[in-house]
Structure formats: C-alpha cells, structure tokens
Design a protein around this motif. Structure first.
Motif, PDB file in Angstrom:
ATOM      1  N   GLY A 173       0.880  -1.055   0.146  1.00 45.91           N
ATOM      2  CA  GLY A 173       0.598   0.084   0.039  1.00 45.91           C
ATOM      3  C   GLY A 173       0.625   1.661   0.344  1.00 45.91           C
ATOM      4  N   ALA A 174       2.452   1.049   0.047  1.00 49.32           N
ATOM      5  CA  ALA A 174       2.933   2.134   0.689  1.00 49.32           C
ATOM      6  C   ALA A 174       3.754   2.496  -0.796  1.00 49.32           C
ATOM      7  CB  ALA A 174       3.580   2.590   1.775  1.00 49.32           C
ATOM      8  N   GLU A 175       3.890   3.711  -1.355  1.00 46.96           N
ATOM      9  CA  GLU A 175       4.136   3.953  -2.545  1.00 46.96           C
ATOM     10  C   GLU A 175       6.106   3.064  -2.674  1.00 46.96           C
ATOM     11  OE1 GLU A 175       4.145   5.322  -6.009  1.00 46.96           O
ATOM     12  OE2 GLU A 175       2.058   5.420  -5.059  1.00 46.96           O
ATOM     13  N   ALA A 176       6.563   2.559  -3.254  1.00 47.12           N
ATOM     14  CA  ALA A 176       8.368   2.037  -3.160  1.00 47.12           C
ATOM     15  C   ALA A 176       9.250   2.586  -3.858  1.00 47.12           C
ATOM     16  CB  ALA A 176       7.828   0.532  -3.301  1.00 47.12           C
ATOM     17  N   PRO A 177      10.059   3.074  -4.030  1.00 47.93           N
ATOM     18  CA  PRO A 177      11.208   3.320  -4.912  1.00 47.93           C
ATOM     19  C   PRO A 177      11.398   2.153  -5.680  1.00 47.93           C
ATOM     20  CG  PRO A 177      12.832   2.926  -2.977  1.00 47.93           C
ATOM     21  CD  PRO A 177      10.906   2.979  -2.031  1.00 47.93           C
ATOM     22  N   TYR A 178      11.837   2.278  -7.041  1.00 46.09           N
ATOM     23  CA  TYR A 178      11.552   1.244  -7.703  1.00 46.09           C
ATOM     24  C   TYR A 178      12.496   2.295  -9.039  1.00 46.09           C
ATOM     25  CZ  TYR A 178       8.193   4.093 -10.596  1.00 46.09           C
ATOM     26  OH  TYR A 178       7.589   4.472 -12.063  1.00 46.09           O
ATOM     27  N   THR A 179      13.705   1.260 -10.078  1.00 42.89           N
ATOM     28  CA  THR A 179      14.457   1.702 -11.029  1.00 42.89           C
ATOM     29  C   THR A 179      13.583   1.916 -12.350  1.00 42.89           C
ATOM     30  OG1 THR A 179      16.313   0.867  -9.641  1.00 42.89           O
ATOM     31  CG2 THR A 179      16.661   1.121 -12.362  1.00 42.89           C
ATOM     32  N   ALA A 180      13.384   3.187 -12.841  1.00 43.67           N
ATOM     33  CA  ALA A 180      13.028   2.518 -14.282  1.00 43.67           C
ATOM     34  C   ALA A 180      13.479   2.490 -15.408  1.00 43.67           C
ATOM     35  CB  ALA A 180      12.222   4.216 -14.488  1.00 43.67           C
ATOM     36  N   GLY A 181      13.096   2.096 -16.030  1.00 35.55           N
ATOM     37  CA  GLY A 181      13.633   1.549 -17.054  1.00 35.55           C
ATOM     38  C   GLY A 181      13.272   1.229 -18.284  1.00 35.55           C
ATOM     39  N   SER A 182      13.595   0.128 -18.921  1.00 40.92           N
ATOM     40  CA  SER A 182      13.431  -0.563 -20.702  1.00 40.92           C
ATOM     41  C   SER A 182      13.835  -1.738 -21.215  1.00 40.92           C
ATOM     42  CB  SER A 182      13.151   0.583 -21.805  1.00 40.92           C
ATOM     43  OG  SER A 182      14.436   0.677 -21.988  1.00 40.92           O
ATOM     44  N   ASP A 183      13.182  -2.308 -22.083  1.00 44.41           N
ATOM     45  CA  ASP A 183      13.885  -3.287 -22.286  1.00 44.41           C
ATOM     46  C   ASP A 183      13.260  -3.224 -23.834  1.00 44.41           C
ATOM     47  OD1 ASP A 183      15.057  -5.937 -23.275  1.00 44.41           O
ATOM     48  OD2 ASP A 183      13.938  -7.047 -21.729  1.00 44.41           O
ATOM     49  N   ASP A 184      13.946  -3.357 -24.589  1.00 54.03           N
ATOM     50  CA  ASP A 184      13.720  -3.202 -26.225  1.00 54.03           C
ATOM     51  C   ASP A 184      12.683  -2.266 -26.291  1.00 54.03           C
ATOM     52  OD1 ASP A 184      14.478  -3.605 -29.026  1.00 54.03           O
ATOM     53  OD2 ASP A 184      13.107  -5.374 -29.256  1.00 54.03           O
ATOM     54  N   GLY A 185      12.332  -1.153 -25.999  1.00 53.99           N
ATOM     55  CA  GLY A 185      11.114  -0.593 -25.553  1.00 53.99           C
ATOM     56  C   GLY A 185      10.353  -0.340 -24.672  1.00 53.99           C
ATOM     57  N   ARG A 186      10.665  -1.341 -24.623  1.00 57.63           N
ATOM     58  CA  ARG A 186       8.990  -2.055 -23.693  1.00 57.63           C
ATOM     59  C   ARG A 186       9.031  -1.388 -21.848  1.00 57.63           C
ATOM     60  NH1 ARG A 186       9.765  -5.959 -26.442  1.00 57.63           N
ATOM     61  NH2 ARG A 186       8.592  -6.819 -27.050  1.00 57.63           N
ATOM     62  N   PRO A 187       7.960  -0.407 -21.530  1.00 59.69           N
ATOM     63  CA  PRO A 187       8.813  -0.052 -20.011  1.00 59.69           C
ATOM     64  C   PRO A 187       8.752  -1.108 -19.004  1.00 59.69           C
ATOM     65  CG  PRO A 187       6.561   1.410 -21.338  1.00 59.69           C
ATOM     66  CD  PRO A 187       7.328   0.115 -21.885  1.00 59.69           C
ATOM     67  N   VAL A 188       9.491  -1.065 -17.858  1.00 58.59           N
ATOM     68  CA  VAL A 188      10.124  -1.288 -17.060  1.00 58.59           C
ATOM     69  C   VAL A 188      10.520  -1.174 -15.628  1.00 58.59           C
ATOM     70  CG1 VAL A 188      11.315  -3.514 -16.408  1.00 58.59           C
ATOM     71  CG2 VAL A 188      11.485  -3.758 -18.771  1.00 58.59           C
ATOM     72  N   ALA A 189       9.591  -1.562 -14.906  1.00 60.17           N
ATOM     73  CA  ALA A 189       9.613  -0.829 -12.944  1.00 60.17           C
ATOM     74  C   ALA A 189      10.314  -2.352 -12.495  1.00 60.17           C
ATOM     75  CB  ALA A 189       8.762  -0.649 -12.825  1.00 60.17           C
ATOM     76  N   TYR A 190      11.638  -2.218 -12.419  1.00 66.64           N
ATOM     77  CA  TYR A 190      12.488  -3.204 -11.141  1.00 66.64           C
ATOM     78  C   TYR A 190      12.538  -2.602  -9.973  1.00 66.64           C
ATOM     79  CZ  TYR A 190      16.702  -4.949  -9.445  1.00 66.64           C
ATOM     80  OH  TYR A 190      17.516  -5.955  -8.422  1.00 66.64           O
ATOM     81  N   VAL A 191      12.174  -3.639  -8.715  1.00 69.42           N
ATOM     82  CA  VAL A 191      11.141  -3.270  -7.422  1.00 69.42           C
ATOM     83  C   VAL A 191      12.580  -4.797  -6.787  1.00 69.42           C
ATOM     84  CG1 VAL A 191       9.567  -4.465  -7.052  1.00 69.42           C
ATOM     85  CG2 VAL A 191      10.123  -2.217  -5.613  1.00 69.42           C
ATOM     86  N   VAL A 192      12.250  -4.097  -5.423  1.00 68.42           N
ATOM     87  CA  VAL A 192      13.095  -5.376  -4.241  1.00 68.42           C
ATOM     88  C   VAL A 192      12.127  -5.128  -3.361  1.00 68.42           C
ATOM     89  CG1 VAL A 192      14.804  -6.521  -3.182  1.00 68.42           C
ATOM     90  CG2 VAL A 192      15.435  -5.873  -5.484  1.00 68.42           C
ATOM     91  N   VAL A 193      11.788  -6.828  -3.653  1.00 69.85           N
ATOM     92  CA  VAL A 193      10.493  -7.329  -2.251  1.00 69.85           C
ATOM     93  C   VAL A 193      10.665  -8.180  -0.958  1.00 69.85           C
ATOM     94  CG1 VAL A 193       8.904  -6.394  -3.406  1.00 69.85           C
ATOM     95  CG2 VAL A 193       9.350  -8.888  -3.496  1.00 69.85           C
TER      96      VAL A 193
END
Length: 616
Positions: A552-572
């Motif tokens: 429920g809380a906003e989490a920091p994440y790494t924003a990137g992309s893969d061959d044009g597709r947006p990707v969010a990378y987060v650790v849980v």
C-alpha cells in the motif's frame, strides 16, 4: 340483300377483331401461374426442409456426447479406451445429417431470402462435423503407435508418416472451425444459433489443440534426425530458485539424435561453464543498461542467467554460445523444461527408475527435484551442487530411454505437452528459421510478447536474490484490472500480486537439512528463511508506469526499458509466514485496450490469476 350482307360482314370483322384481346389473357396468366407454382413449390420445399432441419438438428445434438466421449477417452487412457461403437454412432449420425442437407428441397430452402441463411448455417455445421469425424477422428484413431521403436531406435520413417497424417487431420479441423467463424450468427434463428453453440465448444477446444500441435508434428521428423544427426541441448529450469522464465538453469544435458537413436552424450552443471563480465550475446542497448542495475544479475553472462530475461530466443542463443565455448558443440535445438513439465510427461511414460534405484513418478518428481534432493545433499559446497545436478540429469537419461523404447501413451503425452505449453514450462528455440517458426506457432517460442490490435501484454517476472531454493515455498496470487477507457484511447492497467512465504510450516527450518534451501541469507543480512525477490514489471510498449506500491505504500523502484517496453524494477523481502502485496499501475495508450494478457514467472505451484478486465 346487300345491307344484310354488309351487316353480316361487319359483325364478322368485329368478332375477329375481338379475338386477339380475349387470347391475350393466357399470355399474362401462364407466367403468373408458373411463378405461383414455383413459389408454392419453394414454400413447400422450405417447409419440407424445415421439418428435415429439425431432424438434422437432433442428429447434430446426438453427436455432441459422442465427441465428448471420444475426447475423454483420448485424454484418459488413449485410443484403446475408446469404444468403437461410439465412433460408429457419431459417424452414422453425421452421415444421416449430411444426406439431408444434400436434398433438392434443402438446396431451394437455402436460396429463400431471410430464412435461407439458417439452412446454410446448418449445412455448414453438418459438413464441419462430418470432416471432424470422417477426416480427423477416424484416421487418427486408426493410427498405430505399436512398433515405432525397433531394436532401441525410433522408426523415423513411420514416425514421419504418423506425424504428417496427424498434422493434415488437425489442419482440416482448423479449416472447419474457420468456416463456422465466418457465419453471421446475428441473423440466425435461436434454435439454429443454439445448435451451433453446442458444436462450437468441442470443435474450438480441439482446434486450439490443433493449432499448437500441427506445426510441431510437421517439424517432428526433422527434430528426430530424419535429415541427419541432431544435437539437442536440454536446460533444466530449477523453479525453486526463480528466474524470469521459470528458474535458474543449472544442470543441462546434450542429447544426440541419429537415425532414430536418442542418447545422452554429456551432462554438465553450472560449474562446467565460464561466467563473463559482459553478455556473450549483445542485448538491446536499453536492456543492457537495465540488466546491469546494481544488485541484479546481468542477463546473458552465464549459464545460470540464460533465463533471467523473459525472452527465450535470446537466452537460448546465450546457452548455445556457452556450449560452443565450453564443449565445442553447436546445438541444433535448445529446450528448457522444469520439473513440473517433466511431471506432465511422466503421466505418459510412467515412473522412471534412476541408477541408484530411486523411482520417480508424476506425483513425486517435483517434490524430489525441487526440495528432497537438497535435504539429501545439504550444504553450500561444490560436492552438493554436483550431486544435485546429477539427479536432474539422471532423470533426463531415464526419460530418454523410455521415449526411445516407445514406452509412452501418446494421447497422455499430447495432454502433458499442452499443459506444459499453457503453463509456459516448456520452451524451445532453433537456429533454423523454418523450425523456429513452427516452434513459435506451437506456443513454445517464449519471446517477449507483443501487443495486438486490442490486447496488450503485462508481465511480472521474479528472480531470487538470496541464492536460495526458497521459492519452493512461494505462493502467488495475481489480480489484473483496468480503469474505464478514455476518449483518447488511454486506459490505466492495474496489476496486484500477493506473494506469500509458506516456509513457516517447516519444523526443520533451523536444521542442517535446510542449509542449501535457505541460501546465502547472511550475505543479504536476512534471518534464515526470509525471501528476497527482484521483481521486473514489464508494461506494453507505449505505456507509462506511473506507480509501484508495496503493501500500500509508494515504493522506490528503478525505471528502465527493454527493447522499448517500459520496465519497473523493485526488490521485495518476505518473512516466513508473511504475505507482501505489490501493486503496479500503468497508463497504456496508442490503441483501444479491450484485454490484458498477464504473463508471469511459472512457479513450483501455479500462479492464481484473476483477470477482470472488461472490453471498452
């Protein structure tokens, strides 16, 4: 006398002039009478055909349980379990219906405005059912798999004939479903439409199977070495240690195929391959940057990471390059399977017995390979690694022997194949373009998904960050939703994933038996039994990931992309007995979004997906 004669002449002339007018009436009436007769004939034919149509509908309805009985027999114990009388009854019913639709009155009824389309639809359905019984069911059931293996070799010529005959039958089935699809059902009578719906179910189910099996059957003789020797690399995805496509690829084997003989010529573990600082096969520039993110294993650098990126053609090429480097072998085919897929195959072959006497069945192989083997060989040593890898490869050797001996119930093998494909547990890649196309059509290509005209993919991929085998205890539930459709075509897609760590149910967690399973938790600063997962959320191209929340809380994440597709990378991080909820929201634009296809990491246990997206 002249006046009298004159009047008589006048009368004669007058009568003769009237006759043509009286004779003109039949010239008008005759066509009218003929037309009326034709109309009455057509009407009569239509009534006759309508009566016959009810009989045809009953015949079609009677075929449905027979087709279901045939399907159940095939999925169950194979062709031998199917009562020939069932096939005979289905064939007779369809033949009677087909004869009715070829009568002259039926032909006339089809050409009557408005109502004629119903007769066309019924005839189309009957012809489709006839093709299914006459050209699909009967020929396939007549095929014999006895004697496919002779003196420890598969008879590739017979396998080829069987495969091509089956492929032709399945392709004919697809053609009939396409014919039914072209019918405009909105103009049909309810009775006719309902009959088509009843026929649709079994036909579409069979057609879905056909679309995936036919391409593979066409290519099967080549895969089995019909045109020359083949080297096939088999990668074992260990889904107890997650990677995007399923699990870490530790053990692998080389299966040599030549003149129908299958032999496991080499078995390797992860330590037999060199790890690299950079990908051995170049990544797209944006993907290269993403997979070099600190704390995330770089895709394409080692055999362990060939499944780290959710694009199997890329990972298979990396595996091929590493085999060339390590063994001097260039694979003709690269397969990836996990123990759950093997369990589906074991339903067809029966149990296998390993060299040490251990018997593994479809019910026991998953627990043994993904959990039991680590208890039998505890510790984080190279010796333990090799013992575990040896167990994996021993299963392949035993299965290869079973397949080569022809010890397999083919319908069960098909059923297991379909289930493994549906669950994305079986992946394949070939450097040959024709073969690769067949694999893609069969649904085992495993490439990054593309968006279609009104449907978009959304992926949520997992990777273990502790070097553990804890994902054996992972349970995942996913809910996919979408907001209302904006006038500009933008729609917000919301994906929620509940990740649960159930290892708290293990009373031996703190014992030596769980050392390997717990992994390098101290390196990560975690108590024993805690999971840490790297999560990659792949939105469709043209989307904007606007929010990532953990519990429920906003989490920091790494924003990137893969061959044009947006990707969010987060650790849980997930404690024993706990559940973490991950929410990812993305605005998708560029086209109307009527459906969202969820793609995730195949786990030890199936991911529960609740997709409630409604069309715009």
């Amino acid at each position: 006398m002249r006046p009298i004669l004159h009047r008589a002449a006048e009368v004669t002339v007058s009568r003769s002039s009237i006759r043509p007018r009286r004779l003109s009436r039949p010239r008008v009436l005759i066509p009218s009478i003929v037309a009326l007769s034709v109309l009455l004939g057509i009407a009569g034919a239509t009534v006759s055909a309508a009566v016959e149509a009810m009989s045809v509908r009953e015949e079609l309805t009677s075929v449905l349980p027979e087709l279901e009985a045939i399907r159940a027999g095939v999925v169950g114990d194979g062709a031998d379990a199917i009562d020939p009388a069932v096939v005979q009854r289905a064939g007779d019913a369809v033949e009677r219906a087909l004869t009715s639709t070829r009568r002259p009155d039926w032909w006339l009824a089809e050409r009557v405005p408005v109502s004629g389309v119903n007769f066309v639809a019924v005839r189309t359905a009957v012809e489709a059912a006839h093709v299914v019984v006459d050209e699909v069911v009967e020929p396939v059931l007549d095929l014999s798999v006895d004697g496919l293996a002779v003196d420890g070799r598969l008879d590739t010529e017979r396998v080829g004939r069987l495969a091509r005959t089956s492929a032709r039958a399945l392709e004919r089935l697809e053609e009939q479903v396409a014919r039914l699809d072209r019918l405009d059902r909105s103009v049909l009578l309810p009775q006719v439409a309902s009959a088509l719906v009843g026929l649709d179910g079994p036909l579409r189910e069979a057609s879905s199977l056909a679309s995936r099996l036919a391409p593979v059957l066409r290519a099967l003789p080549g895969f089995l070495g019909e045109e020359g020797p083949r080297d096939v690399v088999v990668l074992f995805q260990n889904s107890a240690e997650s990677r995007a496509l399923g699990g870490i690829a530790g053990a692998s084997a080389l299966v040599h195929v030549e003149e129908g003989a299958l032999s496991v010529t080499r078995t390797l573990g992860g330590a037999d391959f060199v790890s690299h600082a950079d990908p051995v096969v170049p990544l797209p520039a944006d993907a290269d940057a993403l997979y070099r993110t600190e704390g995330y294993a770089a895709a394409g650098t080692s055999i362990h990471e060939v499944t780290a990126r959710p694009d199997f053609p890329y990972g298979a090429q990396v595996a091929s390059r590493l085999w060339q480097e390590s063994q001097g072998v260039t694979p003709d085919l690269v397969l990836a399977v996990d123990p759950v897929a093997l369990s589906h195959l074991l339903r067809a072959t029966g149990p296998v017995v390993l060299d040490d006497g251990t018997e593994l069945s479809s019910e026991t192989v998953v627990d043994e390979l993904l959990n039991g083997v680590y208890r039998d060989h505890p510790g984080l040593s190279d010796e333990a690694n090799r013992a575990q890898d040896a167990t994996f490869t021993a299963v392949v050797q035993a299965l290869t022997s079973q397949l080569q001996a022809g010890s397999m119930v083919v319908p069960r093998a098909i059923d297991g194949w379909v289930q493994a494909v549906d669950e994305r547990r079986l992946l394949a890649w070939s450097p040959d373009r024709v073969e690769e196309r067949a694999l893609v059509l069969a649904g085992v290509g495993g490439a990054l998904p593309e968006r279609s005209s009104r449907s978009v993919p959304f992926g949520l991929y997992l990777s273990d960050a502790v070097g553990s085998k804890l994902e054996y205890y992972l349970r995942q539930r996913v809910r996919v939703r979408a907001a209302s459709c904006d006038v500009d075509g933008t729609r917000t897609v919301m994906v929620t994933s509940e990740l649960s760590n159930t290892i708290d149910t293990e009373p031996e967690l703190d014992t030596e038996a769980f050392d390997y399973i717990a992994g390098f938790h101290e390196r990560e600063g975690l108590p024993r039994g805690w999971m840490r997962l790297r999560v990659m959320a792949y939105a469709p191209d043209g989307a904007d990931i606007r929010s990532v929340r953990v519990d429920g809380a906003e989490a920091p994440y790494t924003a990137g992309s893969d061959d044009g597709r947006p990707v969010a990378y987060v650790v849980v991080t997930i404690a024993p007995g706990a559940t973490v909820t991950l929410d990812v929201d993305a605005d998708v634009s560029g086209a109307t979004v009527d459906a969202v296809r969820f793609l995730g990491t195949p786990g030890v246990r199936p991911v529960e997906v609740d997709n409630v997206v409604e069309p715009c």
